[in-house]
Design an enzyme around this catalytic site. Structure first.
Site, PDB file in Angstrom:
ATOM      1  N   GLY A  12       0.765  -1.230   0.000  1.00  6.33           N
ATOM      2  CA  GLY A  12       0.000   0.000   0.000  1.00  6.33           C
ATOM      3  C   GLY A  12       0.805   1.293   0.000  1.00  6.33           C
ATOM      4  CG  ASN A  14       1.218   3.435  -5.756  1.00  8.61           C
ATOM      5  OD1 ASN A  14       1.551   4.499  -6.265  1.00  8.61           O
ATOM      6  ND2 ASN A  14       1.824   2.286  -6.026  1.00  8.61           N
ATOM      7  CG  MET A  91      -1.371  -7.531  -6.889  1.00 12.19           C
ATOM      8  SD  MET A  91      -0.575  -6.602  -8.222  1.00 12.19           S
ATOM      9  CE  MET A  91       0.741  -5.785  -7.331  1.00 12.19           C
ATOM     10  CB  ILE A  93      -7.906  -9.060 -14.205  1.00 13.68           C
ATOM     11  CG1 ILE A  93      -6.421  -8.791 -14.449  1.00 13.68           C
ATOM     12  CG2 ILE A  93      -8.748  -8.566 -15.385  1.00 13.68           C
ATOM     13  CD1 ILE A  93      -5.822  -9.468 -15.652  1.00 13.68           C
ATOM     14  CG  LEU A  94     -11.779  -5.492 -10.679  1.00 16.51           C
ATOM     15  CD1 LEU A  94     -11.927  -4.015 -10.343  1.00 16.51           C
ATOM     16  CD2 LEU A  94     -12.492  -6.360  -9.641  1.00 16.51           C
ATOM     17  CG  ASN A 108      -4.194  -0.303 -12.768  1.00 15.17           C
ATOM     18  OD1 ASN A 108      -4.025  -0.616 -11.595  1.00 15.17           O
ATOM     19  ND2 ASN A 108      -3.517  -0.864 -13.762  1.00 15.17           N
ATOM     20  CG  HIS A 110       1.070  -1.394 -15.743  1.00 12.94           C
ATOM     21  ND1 HIS A 110       0.833  -2.663 -15.267  1.00 12.94           N
ATOM     22  CD2 HIS A 110       2.080  -1.505 -16.631  1.00 12.94           C
ATOM     23  CE1 HIS A 110       1.666  -3.502 -15.849  1.00 12.94           C
ATOM     24  NE2 HIS A 110       2.431  -2.833 -16.677  1.00 12.94           N
TER      25      HIS A 110
HETATM   26  C1  GAR Z   1       3.114  -0.856  -7.544  1.00 10.98           C
HETATM   27  O1  GAR Z   1       4.380  -0.773  -8.149  1.00 10.98           O
HETATM   28  C2  GAR Z   1       2.033  -0.856  -8.604  1.00 10.98           C
HETATM   29  O2  GAR Z   1       2.342  -0.049  -9.696  1.00 10.98           O
HETATM   30  C3  GAR Z   1       2.024  -2.305  -8.997  1.00 10.98           C
HETATM   31  O3  GAR Z   1       2.228  -3.035  -7.809  1.00 10.98           O
HETATM   32  C4  GAR Z   1       2.931  -2.213  -6.858  1.00 10.98           C
HETATM   33  C5  GAR Z   1       2.080  -2.130  -5.612  1.00 10.98           C
HETATM   34  O4  GAR Z   1       2.756  -1.473  -4.583  1.00 10.98           O
HETATM   35  N1  GAR Z   1       0.774  -2.641  -9.632  1.00 10.98           N
HETATM   36  C6  GAR Z   1       0.668  -3.576 -10.585  1.00 10.98           C
HETATM   37  O5  GAR Z   1       1.585  -4.258 -10.979  1.00 10.98           O
HETATM   38  C7  GAR Z   1      -0.745  -3.747 -11.138  1.00 10.98           C
HETATM   39  N2  GAR Z   1      -0.709  -4.427 -12.389  1.00 10.98           N
HETATM   40  P1  GAR Z   1       1.986  -0.824  -3.340  1.00 10.98           P
HETATM   41  O6  GAR Z   1       1.060  -1.894  -2.748  1.00 10.98           O
HETATM   42  O7  GAR Z   1       3.102  -0.494  -2.385  1.00 10.98           O
HETATM   43  O8  GAR Z   1       1.241   0.397  -3.805  1.00 10.98           O
END
Ligand code: GAR
Length: 207
Positions: A12, A14, A91, A93-94, A108, A110
């Site tokens: 988390g 982000n 993680m 896909i909806l 989202n 990426h």
């Molecule tokens: C982040 O780097 C995000 O961009 C990626 O997973 C990480 C989650 O980190 N998302 C994906 O790969 C989605 N396809 P976080 O839980 O610390 O935010």
């Protein structure tokens, strides 16, 4: 004030960037009203609780398929009266029952420059492993709307970092998070909440 519902599956960081941005006034016109996790016990839930944000856990493993799981997510989003849904390290896909009901209302992040290193199977560190294996010299992150195809919705913002010769996937991931994801995700959320993103012929533009 728009209700922002954030979907998470892991650490988390982000989500934390969004919480910090809301507190410091970078996010205008919206408030994080709920955090939904696809896994119990993840640190993202602690971050929400530490900031008095209501949480829900809808465990992916308790559902036999993506359609039934997506219906449970859809019910929760409707109950929470979500105006914007943010996938912040979510993680799963909806299914289209969610993406159609919330068309151009799901954002989202990426961790690559779409259309490179994206789509099914590209998530988390796997994305950075693939970028390093290919030998790209720049990578970055993409903030985009979510549609029926994985990582294929309209791009809102992108940012880049340089790839260094001795990068590991973990080092590259961290550089992209710090320099791009944690800045551009809150920015895109704020733009959305101020109705400053317009869609023309399926493409997103900042007004
Ligand atoms: C982040 O780097 C995000 O961009 C990626 O997973 C990480 C989650 O980190 N998302 C994906 O790969 C989605 N396809 P976080 O839980 O610390 O935010």
């Amino acid at each position: 004030m728009k209700n922002i519902v954030v979907l998470v599956s892991g650490g988390g960081t982000n989500l934390q960037a969004l919480i910090d941005a809301e507190k410091s006034g970078i996010i205008q016109g919206g408030k994080i009203t709920c955090v939904i996790s696809s896994k119990d016990g993840v640190y993202a839930l602690e971050r929400a609780k530490n900031n008095d944000i209501p949480t829900r856990v809808i465990p992916r493993k308790e559902y036999s398929d993506s359609v039934s799981y997506s219906k449970a997510i859809l019910d929760a989003l409707n109950e929470e009266k979500a105006d914007l849904v943010v996938l912040a390290g979510f993680m799963t896909i909806l299914d289209e029952c969610v993406t159609k009901a919330y068309a151009y209302k799901i954002i989202n992040v990426h961790p690559a420059l779409i259309p490179s290193f994206c789509g099914e199977g590209y998530y988390g560190l796997k994305v950075h492993e693939a970028a390093l294996a290919y030998g790209v010299k720049v990578s970055g992150a993409t903030i985009h709307f979510v549609n029926e195809e994985a990582d294929a919705g309209a791009i809102i913002l992108q940012g880049t970092v340089e790839v260094q010769k001795d990068d590991t996937p973990e080092v590259l991931q961290r550089r992209i998070m710090e320099n791009v994801e944690w800045k551009l995700l809150p920015k895109a959320v704020s733009l959305f909440c101020q109705d400053r993103i317009e869609i023309v012929d399926g493409k997103a533009y900042v007004k």
